[in-house]
Design a protein around this motif. Structure first.
Motif, PDB file in Angstrom:
ATOM      1  N   HIS A  93       0.829  -1.216   0.000  1.00 59.03           N
ATOM      2  CA  HIS A  93       0.000   0.000   0.000  1.00 59.03           C
ATOM      3  C   HIS A  93       0.855   1.253   0.000  1.00 59.03           C
ATOM      4  CE1 HIS A  93      -4.261  -0.427  -0.249  1.00 59.03           C
ATOM      5  NE2 HIS A  93      -4.253  -1.476   0.546  1.00 59.03           N
TER       6      HIS A  93
ATOM      7  N   THR B 264       2.383   2.720  -4.631  1.00 57.30           N
ATOM      8  CA  THR B 264       1.207   2.698  -5.499  1.00 57.30           C
ATOM      9  C   THR B 264       1.635   2.328  -6.911  1.00 57.30           C
ATOM     10  OG1 THR B 264       1.452   5.048  -5.876  1.00 57.30           O
ATOM     11  CG2 THR B 264      -0.111   4.385  -4.158  1.00 57.30           C
TER      12      THR B 264
ATOM     13  N   GLU C 116      -0.094   0.197 -10.747  1.00 56.81           N
ATOM     14  CA  GLU C 116      -0.936  -0.866 -11.304  1.00 56.81           C
ATOM     15  C   GLU C 116      -0.326  -2.239 -11.050  1.00 56.81           C
ATOM     16  OE1 GLU C 116      -4.184  -2.480 -12.546  1.00 56.81           O
ATOM     17  OE2 GLU C 116      -3.970  -0.311 -12.376  1.00 56.81           O
TER      18      GLU C 116
ATOM     19  N   ASN D 269       1.070  -3.352  -8.469  1.00 60.54           N
ATOM     20  CA  ASN D 269       0.762  -3.851  -7.139  1.00 60.54           C
ATOM     21  C   ASN D 269      -0.717  -4.146  -6.915  1.00 60.54           C
ATOM     22  OD1 ASN D 269       3.410  -3.834  -6.239  1.00 60.54           O
ATOM     23  ND2 ASN D 269       3.297  -1.687  -5.628  1.00 60.54           N
ATOM     24  N   SER D 270      -1.607  -3.655  -7.779  1.00 59.58           N
ATOM     25  CA  SER D 270      -3.039  -3.833  -7.535  1.00 59.58           C
ATOM     26  C   SER D 270      -3.444  -5.310  -7.555  1.00 59.58           C
ATOM     27  CB  SER D 270      -3.867  -3.021  -8.509  1.00 59.58           C
ATOM     28  OG  SER D 270      -3.690  -3.504  -9.830  1.00 59.58           O
ATOM     29  N   LYS D 271      -2.863  -6.094  -8.453  1.00 58.90           N
ATOM     30  CA  LYS D 271      -3.188  -7.526  -8.479  1.00 58.90           C
ATOM     31  C   LYS D 271      -2.667  -8.208  -7.220  1.00 58.90           C
ATOM     32  CE  LYS D 271      -2.794 -11.841 -10.940  1.00 58.90           C
ATOM     33  NZ  LYS D 271      -2.169 -12.647 -11.933  1.00 58.90           N
TER      34      LYS D 271
ATOM     35  N   ARG E   3      -5.003  -7.389  -4.395  1.00 57.10           N
ATOM     36  CA  ARG E   3      -6.264  -8.137  -4.496  1.00 57.10           C
ATOM     37  C   ARG E   3      -6.096  -9.569  -4.003  1.00 57.10           C
ATOM     38  NH1 ARG E   3      -6.768  -5.595  -9.422  1.00 57.10           N
ATOM     39  NH2 ARG E   3      -6.229  -7.484 -10.559  1.00 57.10           N
TER      40      ARG E   3
END
Length: 128
Positions: free
Chosen positions: A59, A62, A64, A66-68, A71
């Motif tokens: 977190h 930041t 894209e 790291n977003s997967k 999740r």
């Protein structure tokens, strides 16, 4: 039946043996259950600590990419939080534990870290 018949002794011996066996069996069952429960708790607790730590670390960064990862970590954390620790009669306990283990391995793969969690039986330490 005469007072000293073999049948009387057999019956008394059976009842005494059954009572003693039930007592010893219950004590052994409690001991075994406590040990197994502690091992499962340590394993799942380790997964949760691992996931929450990585969640905090990702977190802070930041992007894209790291977003997967976030999740998948959220999914693992959610599975662990829903795990019914207080219900030893839960019929899907083993199945859910295997799903958590699988999700943990997936998280490790995505994060590119080793996933060989083991609890040493000789000493109370965790090994990675």
């Amino acid at each position: 039946e005469p007072a000293l018949s073999p049948g009387r002794f057999h019956g008394e011996g059976y009842r005494e043996g059954y009572a003693e066996g039930s007592h010893v069996g219950a004590a052994e069952g409690r001991r075994c259950g406590a040990l197994r429960g502690a091992a499962v708790g340590a394993e799942v607790g380790c997964y949760l600590g691992f996931a929450q730590t990585w969640h905090c670390l990702l977190h802070k960064c930041t992007g894209e990419k790291n977003s997967k990862k976030i999740r998948v970590l959220d999914s693992l954390i959610g599975m662990i939080r829903k795990f019914p620790y207080e219900d030893p009669t839960y019929d899907k306990l083993q199945e859910d534990l295997e799903k958590i283990r699988g999700k943990y391995k997936q998280v490790c793969s995505i994060l590119n870290v080793q996933s060989d969690f083991r609890i040493s039986s000789e000493r109370s330490s965790l090994t990675f």
